[in-house]
Design an enzyme around this catalytic site. Structure first.
Site, PDB file in Angstrom:
ATOM      1  N   THR A 111      44.552  32.931  35.472  1.00 51.89           N
ATOM      2  CA  THR A 111      45.940  32.543  35.723  1.00 51.89           C
ATOM      3  C   THR A 111      46.038  31.656  36.957  1.00 51.89           C
ATOM      4  O   THR A 111      46.838  30.711  36.987  1.00 51.89           O
ATOM      5  CB  THR A 111      46.808  33.802  35.895  1.00 51.89           C
TER       6      THR A 111
ATOM      7  N   GLU B 295      19.874  61.658  46.114  1.00 48.81           N
ATOM      8  CA  GLU B 295      19.915  60.231  46.465  1.00 48.81           C
ATOM      9  C   GLU B 295      18.570  59.754  47.011  1.00 48.81           C
ATOM     10  O   GLU B 295      18.176  58.607  46.787  1.00 48.81           O
ATOM     11  CB  GLU B 295      21.023  59.984  47.491  1.00 48.81           C
TER      12      GLU B 295
ATOM     13  N   GLY C 188      37.505  35.101  30.193  1.00 48.97           N
ATOM     14  CA  GLY C 188      36.751  35.726  31.274  1.00 48.97           C
ATOM     15  C   GLY C 188      37.240  37.124  31.561  1.00 48.97           C
ATOM     16  O   GLY C 188      38.316  37.539  31.102  1.00 48.97           O
ATOM     17  N   PRO C 189      36.463  37.900  32.327  1.00 49.11           N
ATOM     18  CA  PRO C 189      36.871  39.270  32.665  1.00 49.11           C
ATOM     19  C   PRO C 189      38.121  39.269  33.533  1.00 49.11           C
ATOM     20  O   PRO C 189      38.509  38.240  34.101  1.00 49.11           O
ATOM     21  CB  PRO C 189      35.645  39.817  33.439  1.00 49.11           C
TER      22      PRO C 189
ATOM     23  N   GLY D 108      40.531  39.520  36.639  1.00 49.48           N
ATOM     24  CA  GLY D 108      40.381  39.264  38.068  1.00 49.48           C
ATOM     25  C   GLY D 108      39.530  38.076  38.427  1.00 49.48           C
ATOM     26  O   GLY D 108      39.251  37.852  39.606  1.00 49.48           O
TER      27      GLY D 108
END
Length: 696
Positions: free
Chosen positions: A254, A471, A247-248, A250
């Site tokens: 772990t 924008e 997975g990516p 973050g």
């Protein structure tokens, strides 16, 4: 009997608890060094004596203040004063920081050329004193001669050699990782894995892991394999040997492994892939063998290797001819050890990586890592669950809503959500608030997406006007294009990452896109550049990130997805190779020329279409730009208020979310499922070019 034997094994295992032994060894080492330094200071008594000249000694001798004279090695004369004469030289001795309390000598010292010349001069001075009746013959002072080994000189002569030996010993100890109480070189091939068992368990459980329900089911089954193996082997099945968490960064790989350690109830070995890498040849392979040897002794158990791509890269990639690659030797040893397991060994390997594309195919085959658990970024329900976990330790006000935060953070991984919660608490504390409010979370999200607000950044009114119309062009184009993603929020406040402004969108959750949808997306992205051209008659460098994005999209339409008539249903994308850094093209030069022409025509068609749309909606473009200049930040409800609702039947993702959270639907679960089906993430940041940044 077996239970008692297992307990004895745990007590006798050298890896169970290394910290007390190592800390005790370090304490004794520091104690010996302190004693050595104190001994040097004590035995170097000559260092406390004040150095004087021979003329000064003659004066002290003529005044009758000398009690004892010692000639050391026929080079140095040490002078000890009489006890009743110490007060006379008290000031001099205090300035030189000499110890006076006990009256011990020597108090002064001076160097001589030879012992014979000093003896002659010493006798002559005392003869003159006797002749002038300053002292009697009975008061004549003799001198002593002695040979003394100077401890300081010994240190200067041999200290460098001792320092080199100590440095070599310390270097070998660091390279071996301590290797036990003595840090012997023979322990360099020992495994560095940290062991978690019944005595030092990990306290993280599956309840602490949110947003990874499918992945948790996979690893729960692995834990169940170890707790109840006969449940699966009785039907003839074999327990999987390994599982790879992919997975990516973050996303919680772990953390999930730590939860497995907390839930398993069996010994858990944890280490990183870099722990096998060492400067010595063969050390990595030796550590792999030692790790699996310990694992077999502790079976049933779990071995977790984090960042396995450090040793699991494809063999032969980037290797010089004739060179020896230590990483390949380590990988070969790992492959052999995983194949060497028997089916009932009770040892399962867990590994985690965010780069599965670089792993060796032999490592990924069934029989080694039988399962690959994909851990993706969470959806809206997953983000809500993660927010609830991280919101627990915070003091929150009543207006904080985890659902609203989950909807406003599309594409955020678990680590980014944790960062948002932490940043919001810091922002609230900075403002001396008693609780964290929703506005603090909004500011934290802005900071994570766009960076820190640059309050001291001076922007000229002309540049601010260009940014506002840029924008506004994005906002109007996205509002009146059916397949484009309307914005959730747009800001022209200068920030760290987004130099002068950024926009946030909530696109629909879908995995297949048509050419019309991609074209609308390109038109919306070109809205800023088209607005500048339409209003000011010139363009700026503010569309750098927009042009980069549409160029990639255009080449994807032509060369990857086969959506171009001239190129046809052909894809030049190779998923098995890292084509981004490839220097070879799988097509001819004529095809490359055609591709470039088609990409240029596609972008020109989108630009003309966007400019025509903004020309038709120029009054609405003006309204949005003026609102941005006055407020600097506007939301989707501001667009509805200023230019009306979108002229399409389908609702936007934000509208769907707003209706359900406002209670317009009674069935809460139905509303949540619709939100999940419609809300997905994409963050877009409009950056100004570095040239304009330097100009400011």
């Amino acid at each position: 009997m077996s239970k008692n034997n297992n307990q004895k094994k745990k007590k006798l295992t050298p890896n169970n608890n290394k910290t007390p032994q190592r800390s005790g060894y370090q304490f004794w080492l520091i104690t010996v060094l302190i004693i050595l330094i104190a001994g040097i200071a004590y035995f170097s008594k000559s260092s406390s004596a004040i150095e004087i000249t021979n003329l000064k000694f003659d004066k002290i001798l003529r005044q009758g203040d000398v009690a004892k004279v010692v000639v050391v090695n026929k080079e140095i004369v040490e002078v000890t004063l009489k006890a009743d004469s110490l007060k006379k030289y008290d000031k001099l001795l205090k300035e030189q920081r000499s110890p006076l309390g006990s009256g011990r000598g020597p108090h002064f010292k001076f160097h001589i050329l030879s012992g014979e010349s000093f003896e002659k001069r010493f006798r002559e001075v005392q003869d003159e004193m006797i002749a002038s009746q300053q002292i009697a013959e009975s008061e004549r002072i003799g001198y002593e001669s002695k040979q003394d080994s100077d401890f300081t000189g010994f240190i200067l002569n041999w200290g460098f050699l001792f320092l080199m030996l100590f440095g070599l010993w310390f270097l070998m100890r660091r390279m071996t990782g301590g290797g036990g109480p003595g840090g012997q070189i023979f322990n360099i091939g020992k495994s560095r894995a940290a062991l978690f068992d019944a005595e030092n368990r990990v306290k993280i459980t599956f309840s602490d892991v949110a947003g990874l329900e499918e992945a948790k089911e996979e690893v729960k089954e692995i834990v169940d394999f170890l707790k109840h193996p006969t449940k699966y082997t009785s039907l003839g099945g074999k327990i999987p040997k390994g599982a790879l968490l992919v997975g990516p960064p973050g996303t919680g790989k772990t953390l999930l492994a730590k939860a497995v350690a907390g839930e398993a109830g069996v010994p858990f070995f944890s280490l990183s892939g870099s722990d096998f890498v060492e400067m010595f040849v063969g050390v990595g392979a030796a550590r792999v063998r030692d790790l699996f040897k310990q694992a077999k002794e502790k079976a049933p158990c779990i071995v977790f290797i984090d960042e396995i791509d450090a040793i699991g890269r494809s063999r032969g990639r980037g290797q010089m001819p004739g060179s020896n690659d230590e990483r390949e030797n380590t990988l070969n040893s790992l492959l052999v050890e995983m194949d060497g397991f028997s089916t009932d060994s009770g040892v399962i390997i867990l590994a985690a990586t965010n780069r599965p594309d670089v792993l060796d195919s032999a490592l990924m085959r069934p029989g080694r890592f039988d399962r690959q658990v994909s851990i993706d970024k969470p959806d809206i329900i997953g983000r809500e669950a993660i927010f609830k976990v991280h919101l627990n330790p915070l003091k929150l006000s009543d207006d904080v809503d985890s659902k609203k935060l989950a909807a406003q953070t599309p594409g955020f991984a678990g680590a980014e959500i944790a960062n948002v919660c932490n940043e919001s608490a810091l922002i609230a504390a900075r403002k001396d608030k008693k609780a964290v409010t929703m506005q603090d979370f909004q500011d934290a999200i802005d900071r994570v997406i766009g960076g820190l607000e640059k309050k001291n950044k001076l922007i000229s009114p002309s540049e601010k006007k260009i940014v506002a119309y840029h924008e506004a062009g994005h906002a109007v184009a996205g509002w009146f294009l059916e397949h484009a993603d309307p914005l959730v929020k747009v800001s022209i406040v200068p920030r760290g990452i987004a130099a002068l402004g950024y926009a946030q969108y909530l696109p629909r959750e879908q995995f297949l896109h048509t050419k019309e949808q991609l074209m609308d997306e390109m038109c919306m992205t070109l809205g800023g550049r088209a607005a500048e051209d339409l209003v000011f008659g010139r363009v700026s460098t503010g569309a750098l990130s927009d042009l980069e994005r549409i160029t990639k999209m255009a080449y994807g339409i032509v060369t990857v997805y086969g959506m171009n008539d001239k190129i046809g249903n052909v894809s030049f994308y190779d998923s098995k190779s890292n084509s981004e850094y490839s220097f070879t093209k799988p097509y001819s030069d004529d095809t490359a020329k055609t591709i470039d022409e088609e990409v240029r025509n596609l972008i020109a068609e989108c630009y003309d279409r966007t400019k025509a749309l903004l020309t038709n909606k120029k009054d609405k473009l003006e309204i949005i730009a003026q609102e941005l200049l006055s407020k600097e930040i506007i939301f989707q409800n501001d667009l509805e208020r200023l230019i009306g609702k979108r002229p399409f039947e389908n609702e936007t993702s934000y509208e769907t979310y707003t209706k359900h959270t406002n209670g317009q639907h009674d069935d809460k679960k139905e509303g949540e499922s619709k939100i999940v089906n419609e809300v997905v993430q994409e963050k877009k940041v409009d950056e100004d070019d570095q040239q304009s940044d330097n100009k400011e």
